[in-house]
Motif scaffolding. Structure first.
Motif, PDB file in Angstrom:
ATOM      1  N   TYR A   1       0.865  -1.189   0.000  1.00 32.76           N
ATOM      2  CA  TYR A   1       0.000   0.000   0.000  1.00 32.76           C
ATOM      3  C   TYR A   1       0.892   1.226   0.000  1.00 32.76           C
ATOM      4  O   TYR A   1       2.028   1.181   0.475  1.00 32.76           O
ATOM      5  N   GLU A   2       0.359   2.348  -0.485  1.00 33.14           N
ATOM      6  CA  GLU A   2       1.145   3.589  -0.588  1.00 33.14           C
ATOM      7  C   GLU A   2       0.301   4.800  -0.218  1.00 33.14           C
ATOM      8  O   GLU A   2      -0.915   4.806  -0.412  1.00 33.14           O
ATOM      9  N   ILE A   3       1.001   5.819   0.287  1.00 35.72           N
ATOM     10  CA  ILE A   3       0.432   7.152   0.445  1.00 35.72           C
ATOM     11  C   ILE A   3       1.494   8.133  -0.035  1.00 35.72           C
ATOM     12  O   ILE A   3       2.652   8.050   0.374  1.00 35.72           O
ATOM     13  N   THR A   4       1.094   9.031  -0.923  1.00 36.38           N
ATOM     14  CA  THR A   4       2.003  10.084  -1.377  1.00 36.38           C
ATOM     15  C   THR A   4       1.864  11.292  -0.440  1.00 36.38           C
ATOM     16  O   THR A   4       0.876  11.417   0.291  1.00 36.38           O
ATOM     17  N   ARG A   5       2.831  12.177  -0.518  1.00 33.43           N
ATOM     18  CA  ARG A   5       2.761  13.414   0.272  1.00 33.43           C
ATOM     19  C   ARG A   5       1.472  14.168  -0.070  1.00 33.43           C
ATOM     20  O   ARG A   5       0.760  14.643   0.807  1.00 33.43           O
ATOM     21  N   GLU A   6       1.182  14.290  -1.353  1.00 30.40           N
ATOM     22  CA  GLU A   6      -0.033  14.985  -1.779  1.00 30.40           C
ATOM     23  C   GLU A   6      -1.284  14.270  -1.281  1.00 30.40           C
ATOM     24  O   GLU A   6      -2.230  14.908  -0.805  1.00 30.40           O
ATOM     25  N   GLY A   7      -1.288  12.948  -1.366  1.00 31.18           N
ATOM     26  CA  GLY A   7      -2.429  12.182  -0.877  1.00 31.18           C
ATOM     27  C   GLY A   7      -2.645  12.357   0.619  1.00 31.18           C
ATOM     28  O   GLY A   7      -3.786  12.407   1.101  1.00 31.18           O
ATOM     29  N   PHE A   8      -1.541  12.469   1.351  1.00 29.63           N
ATOM     30  CA  PHE A   8      -1.634  12.688   2.801  1.00 29.63           C
ATOM     31  C   PHE A   8      -2.229  14.064   3.098  1.00 29.63           C
ATOM     32  O   PHE A   8      -3.130  14.191   3.934  1.00 29.63           O
ATOM     33  N   THR A   9      -1.746  15.097   2.412  1.00 30.89           N
ATOM     34  CA  THR A   9      -2.218  16.455   2.701  1.00 30.89           C
ATOM     35  C   THR A   9      -3.688  16.655   2.302  1.00 30.89           C
ATOM     36  O   THR A   9      -4.363  17.508   2.852  1.00 30.89           O
ATOM     37  N   GLN A  10      -4.164  15.832   1.359  1.00 33.66           N
ATOM     38  CA  GLN A  10      -5.551  15.948   0.909  1.00 33.66           C
ATOM     39  C   GLN A  10      -6.438  14.830   1.473  1.00 33.66           C
ATOM     40  O   GLN A  10      -7.621  14.796   1.188  1.00 33.66           O
ATOM     41  N   GLY A  11      -5.852  13.926   2.254  1.00 31.04           N
ATOM     42  CA  GLY A  11      -6.573  12.745   2.705  1.00 31.04           C
ATOM     43  C   GLY A  11      -7.289  12.895   4.026  1.00 31.04           C
ATOM     44  O   GLY A  11      -7.387  13.994   4.582  1.00 31.04           O
ATOM     45  N   PRO A  12      -7.762  11.774   4.542  1.00 30.62           N
ATOM     46  CA  PRO A  12      -8.609  11.778   5.751  1.00 30.62           C
ATOM     47  C   PRO A  12      -7.880  12.119   7.043  1.00 30.62           C
ATOM     48  O   PRO A  12      -8.540  12.389   8.048  1.00 30.62           O
ATOM     49  N   LEU A  13      -6.558  12.137   7.050  1.00 26.91           N
ATOM     50  CA  LEU A  13      -5.835  12.399   8.295  1.00 26.91           C
ATOM     51  C   LEU A  13      -5.519  13.858   8.539  1.00 26.91           C
ATOM     52  O   LEU A  13      -4.968  14.211   9.578  1.00 26.91           O
ATOM     53  N   THR A  14      -5.866  14.731   7.592  1.00 26.18           N
ATOM     54  CA  THR A  14      -5.554  16.158   7.778  1.00 26.18           C
ATOM     55  C   THR A  14      -6.728  16.908   8.343  1.00 26.18           C
ATOM     56  O   THR A  14      -7.814  16.461   8.445  1.00 26.18           O
TER      57      THR A  14
END
Length: 179
Positions: free
Chosen positions: A166-179
């Motif tokens: 599985y992967e998370i990109t920096r962009e995906g993190f900043t736009q994802g459910p954890l922000t």
């Protein structure tokens, strides 16, 4: 990348794992239910746990997870497989928490802090999870991790073990459910 940071959240303190943590962490790991869906399902046994703990210490990326309100270890996680090329990638894994922490947001809180630290220095975070470990797969998907096309094959006790990546990109993190 600093793979053994000290991180603090509202309820958790995450710090480098040390030899003195062995017994406290084994107390958490000795619960067979923690490992029931994991490919190495018998890590609760002392003779399996001790080499796992030793490997974590030797990795240079193992962390103890401490519940601040109880001032005690409730689990562990690890940064591993760091590659600074192409913006950087690091693996986060080997995470387990005691059952009393399940379903209460502790894993999400831990992953949010671990990912925020990683994305200060890398562009991609990877996770490897056993294909039948549905609890971990669901937890990863809930934090925005996306299953890649890649997988790895290993053997444990003569049986084939499949790890999905599985992967998370920096962009995906900043736009994802954890922000």
């Amino acid at each position: 990348m600093d793979r053994q940071p000290t991180l603090e959240t509202e309820r958790l303190l995450v710090r480098p794992l040390k030899e003195d943590d062995r017994e406290a962490l084994y107390e958490v790991a000795s619960d067979p239910m923690v490992w029931e869906q994991h490919p190495i399902h018998d890590r609760w046994r002392r003779e399996v746990f001790d080499p796992f703990f030793d490997e974590g210490l030797a990795s240079g990326g193992a962390l103890a997870v401490i519940r601040k309100d109880q001032d005690r270890i409730v689990g562990s996680t690890r940064y591993d497989k760091y590659d600074p090329q192409e913006g950087g990638v690091v693996e986060i894994g080997w995470t387990f928490l005691e059952r009393a922490c399940w379903g209460k947001g502790y894993n999400t809180e831990l992953k949010r802090a671990a990912l925020a630290h990683a994305f200060d220095q890398v562009a991609l975070v990877e996770f490897r999870v056993g294909d039948t470990n549905y609890r971990s797969r669901n937890a990863l998907e809930a934090i925005g991790a996306v299953r890649s096309e890649r997988y790895e094959l290993e053997r444990y006790q003569g049986k084939r073990v499949v790890h999905l990546v599985y992967e998370i990109t920096r962009e995906g993190f900043t736009q994802g459910p954890l922000t």
